[in-house]
Design an enzyme around this catalytic site. Sequence first.
Site, PDB file in Angstrom:
ATOM      1  N   SER A   3       0.812  -1.191   0.013  1.00 16.79           N
ATOM      2  CA  SER A   3      -0.095  -0.188  -0.068  1.00 16.79           C
ATOM      3  C   SER A   3       0.896   1.185  -0.064  1.00 16.79           C
ATOM      4  O   SER A   3       1.893   1.444   0.730  1.00 16.79           O
ATOM      5  CB  SER A   3      -0.876   0.108   1.375  1.00 16.79           C
ATOM      6  OG  SER A   3      -1.671   1.382   1.384  1.00 16.79           O
ATOM      7  N   LYS A   4       0.689   2.018  -0.989  1.00 19.62           N
ATOM      8  CA  LYS A   4       1.387   3.199  -0.928  1.00 19.62           C
ATOM      9  C   LYS A   4       0.830   4.396  -0.025  1.00 19.62           C
ATOM     10  O   LYS A   4       0.031   5.300  -0.365  1.00 19.62           O
ATOM     11  CB  LYS A   4       1.409   3.886  -2.488  1.00 19.62           C
ATOM     12  CG  LYS A   4       2.538   4.878  -2.852  1.00 19.62           C
ATOM     13  CD  LYS A   4       2.725   4.936  -4.287  1.00 19.62           C
ATOM     14  CE  LYS A   4       3.257   6.248  -4.570  1.00 19.62           C
ATOM     15  NZ  LYS A   4       4.620   6.504  -3.850  1.00 19.62           N
ATOM     16  N   THR A   5       1.010   4.019   1.385  1.00 21.17           N
ATOM     17  CA  THR A   5       0.380   4.578   2.610  1.00 21.17           C
ATOM     18  C   THR A   5       1.455   5.928   2.879  1.00 21.17           C
ATOM     19  O   THR A   5       2.485   5.703   2.779  1.00 21.17           O
ATOM     20  CB  THR A   5       0.452   3.729   3.582  1.00 21.17           C
ATOM     21  OG1 THR A   5      -0.114   2.627   3.257  1.00 21.17           O
ATOM     22  CG2 THR A   5      -0.360   4.454   4.789  1.00 21.17           C
ATOM     23  N   TYR A  19       6.168   6.445   4.363  1.00 19.04           N
ATOM     24  CA  TYR A  19       7.449   7.250   3.741  1.00 19.04           C
ATOM     25  C   TYR A  19       8.162   7.960   5.110  1.00 19.04           C
ATOM     26  O   TYR A  19       9.138   8.385   4.535  1.00 19.04           O
ATOM     27  CB  TYR A  19       6.954   8.396   2.790  1.00 19.04           C
ATOM     28  CG  TYR A  19       6.487   7.624   1.550  1.00 19.04           C
ATOM     29  CD1 TYR A  19       7.512   7.328   0.514  1.00 19.04           C
ATOM     30  CD2 TYR A  19       5.293   6.880   1.471  1.00 19.04           C
ATOM     31  CE1 TYR A  19       7.103   6.562  -0.661  1.00 19.04           C
ATOM     32  CE2 TYR A  19       5.095   6.109   0.281  1.00 19.04           C
ATOM     33  CZ  TYR A  19       6.035   5.975  -0.674  1.00 19.04           C
ATOM     34  OH  TYR A  19       5.652   5.194  -1.523  1.00 19.04           O
TER      35      TYR A  19
END
Length: 305
Positions: free
Chosen positions: A158-160, A164
């Site tokens: 998931s590009k949550t 980052y």
Amino acid sequence: MPITPTPKIWMNGSLVDWDQANIHVLTHTLHYGMGVFEGIRAYETADGPGIFRLTEHIERLFRSAAILMMEIPYTVQEIVEATKETVASTGLPGCYIRPIAYYGYGEMGLNTLPCSVDVAIACWPWGAYLGDDAVTKGVRMKISSWTRHDHNTMPPASKTTGNYVNSSLAKVEALKAGYDEAIMLNQQGLVSECTGENIFVARGPALITPPLSAGALEGITQHSVMTIARDLGFDARFGELTRSDLYVADEMFVCGTAAEVSAVNSVDDRDIPCPGPMTTSIAQEYARTVRGEVDRYKEWCEHVG
Ligand SMILES: Cc1ncc(COP(=O)(O)O)c(C=O)c1O
């Protein structure tokens, strides 16, 4: 990297002036990092701005949200159309595009189920992420002291937004040590990816990239590069990589929407031939592909008008 404003940002169904695209300081995602986003590029093509693999990016946005149990109150097609509308509103021939879905104002606490979901799409001009000469001169890499988060802590599929934090810790560490980018190892000590790019390593005839199971995002550029590499006759495949594989690589490059295809000239001060012939031909074909110049990949460019 400083942001150059464009006229409009899409927020929850309509285009608003750039300066009016504001949120409340008690916006849920600002506090807990539960948002999902995409990074997409539109390129200047002979037929106007072409958004590279737009639908696949928006589908991944929805998969990222599904992993968080976040319900985006739009369809994939509606966000695809909204993205095109936003790009068109800039009047730019090409730009970087940032759609984000986030929990809005109104609820606090870690139970996200009652939270409203807001969506915004912004575009701005953005140059080569790892520098203009990254393709030819290559970038210097450092293996990070930070471990890539794993599937049972912060799902890398998931590009949550909160994921980052891990990437930024590694990026800043590498920059402060005089390198351009960090390489993240996973909890097993195997190579995962960079802070915002997938990794490809040439060893003998094989071009190897770590898969999702190694903690890497399923990169859309990674998929494009694998397709291009195979069509060029290279033996591109998913596989495990150790840090020693990097130190003795025949060639190496990283790829992502922001970084495109960037060659690597060293890892932890071990020089790597750069740019190697495989890297050069893949980078050239990728650059032609995103500009809609390669017939077999033309459907990857989704035009705005
Ligand atoms: C952690 C991470 N890995 C890899 C990538 C490359 O993915 P893509 O090619 O889909 O941009 C990105 C960029 O989104 C990223 O943030």
